[in-house]
Design a protein around this motif. Structure first.
Motif, short mmCIF file in Angstrom:
data_model
loop_
_atom_site.label_atom_id
_atom_site.label_comp_id
_atom_site.label_asym_id
_atom_site.label_seq_id
_atom_site.Cartn_x
_atom_site.Cartn_y
_atom_site.Cartn_z
N LEU A 3 37.76 1.93 42.80
CA LEU A 3 36.94 3.27 42.90
C LEU A 3 35.72 2.64 42.56
CD1 LEU A 3 37.31 6.34 42.73
CD2 LEU A 3 37.33 6.06 40.09
N THR A 4 34.47 3.61 43.14
CA THR A 4 33.07 3.21 43.00
C THR A 4 32.54 3.61 41.58
OG1 THR A 4 32.37 5.47 44.13
CG2 THR A 4 32.50 3.39 45.49
N ASP A 5 32.99 4.46 41.23
CA ASP A 5 32.44 4.94 39.68
C ASP A 5 33.26 6.05 39.29
OD1 ASP A 5 30.81 7.77 39.96
OD2 ASP A 5 30.36 6.50 41.82
N LEU A 32 40.13 -0.20 38.84
CA LEU A 32 38.95 -1.27 38.97
C LEU A 32 37.78 -0.69 39.63
CD1 LEU A 32 41.33 -4.18 40.59
CD2 LEU A 32 40.04 -4.29 38.06
N LEU A 33 36.71 -0.99 39.18
CA LEU A 33 35.63 -0.15 39.30
C LEU A 33 34.50 -1.19 40.18
CD1 LEU A 33 34.52 1.85 36.37
CD2 LEU A 33 35.76 2.62 38.25
N SER A 34 34.04 -0.80 41.33
CA SER A 34 32.98 -1.47 42.10
C SER A 34 31.51 -1.29 41.61
CB SER A 34 33.14 -1.35 43.54
OG SER A 34 33.04 -0.11 43.98
N ARG A 40 30.84 -6.82 43.52
CA ARG A 40 31.93 -6.26 42.75
C ARG A 40 33.19 -5.79 43.50
NH1 ARG A 40 29.56 -3.41 37.48
NH2 ARG A 40 31.71 -3.42 37.27
N GLU A 41 32.98 -5.14 44.48
CA GLU A 41 34.11 -4.54 45.19
C GLU A 41 34.96 -5.81 45.78
OE1 GLU A 41 34.48 -1.36 48.56
OE2 GLU A 41 33.73 -3.01 49.42
N ARG A 42 34.34 -6.96 46.16
CA ARG A 42 35.23 -7.86 46.78
C ARG A 42 35.83 -8.55 45.48
NH1 ARG A 42 35.16 -12.83 46.43
NH2 ARG A 42 33.44 -12.96 44.98
N VAL A 43 35.09 -8.71 44.46
CA VAL A 43 35.93 -9.24 43.35
C VAL A 43 37.06 -8.16 42.88
CG1 VAL A 43 35.70 -9.83 40.69
CG2 VAL A 43 34.04 -10.51 42.42
#
Length: 279
Positions: A3-5, A32-34, A40-43
């Motif tokens: 999720l973005t936030d 997991l948050l990007s 951070r999305e890739r991670v």
């Protein structure tokens, strides 16, 4: 779920409903948050794959990179919600943002507004793009040309962490700039109800009355919206339905009762008319 936030109330409700349905089906939700950050999305995607998850529901950042193809290549069932990834053949569920904005624009036009300003967040995402398209389409249906003067971008989450809450003061500054230019539009369409708070403040300071002098429609129907003065007309989003559809689809993929596909389903929002549009 990636999720973005969680600051966005829509996503907060989305996670709550998805987690409840996952638990009922015997699954645990790993969140997991990007933070609206492509790296951070890739991670997050890499972490999910290394963690051996059974399936993923994702809200993409929509940056230049696309880590989501790694999920489909790994054979992990994937369902996207709210934001699309062009060219990725997976199921997608969202509120119908384009129709929602068309609906709100028509409501203002029916009430005599012609000089309408759309106040949106300055993020390059399909959610915003679809709302702008809906606004443009509704204007053109009524023979009103669309140009850059009809939109105002609020840099709310460009000035802080990506997952920070929308800030009314940023929309306040946009309103100040517009009114100081000498322009008082007939109406505002606002990208979220937090921005409406900022616009209410600047209009009150300048003696511009709602709804006598200007009409306002928000977006989101957050709990405070009906208690604003005057109560804010806004759009109630089908977040629970989006969560239910997305979870049901992922569970069907996990149970092999559905084949992976690339269908898109846009669920209808609801226009909540209140006193800010003289209702």
């Amino acid at each position: 779920m990636i999720l973005t936030d969680l600051a966005n109330p829509f996503f907060n409700d989305l996670v709550t409903e998805i987690e409840e349905r996952a638990i009922q089906a015997g699954y645990t939700l790993l969140l997991l948050l990007s933070d609206e950050d492509p790296e951070r999305e890739r991670v997050a995607v890499d972490t999910a794959l290394r963690s051996g998850v059974d399936g993923i529901i994702g809200v993409p950042v929509q940056g230049r990179s696309n880590p989501w193809t790694a999920v489909t290549k790994a054979g992990i069932p994937l369902v996207l919600v709210a934001r699309e990834v062009p060219g990725l053949d997976v199921d997608f569920f969202s509120s119908d943002n384009q129709e929602g904005r068309r609906m709100t624009t028509r409501a203002l036009l029916e009430r005599g507004a012609r000089d309408i300003v759309l106040v949106e967040e300055d993020l390059q995402i399909t959610t915003v793009a679809h709302r702008v398209d809906g606004f443009r389409n509704a204007l053109e249906e009524h023979g009103i040309p669309f140009d850059s003067r009809r939109t105002a971008l609020v840099p709310s989450r460009r000035t802080a962490r990506g997952s920070s809450l929308w800030r009314g003061e940023d929309a306040y500054r946009v309103g100040v700039d517009l009114l100081e230019s000498g322009r008082v539009p007939d109406a505002f369409l606002v990208g979220n109800d937090y921005f409406a708070l900022g616009l209410y403040a600047v209009l009150r300071e300048r003696g511009v009355r709602i709804p006598e002098d200007i009409l306002i429609i928000g977006w989101g129907d957050y709990p405070f919206s009906r208690y604003m003065d005057p109560p804010l007309s806004t759009v109630r989003l089908p977040v629970i339905d989006v969560a239910r559809h997305a979870t049901a689809r992922l569970l069907a993929l996990l149970d092999d009762t559905a084949a992976p596909g690339s269908s898109a389903e846009y669920l209808s929002p609801e226009l909540m008319l209140r006193a800010s549009t003289n209702n």
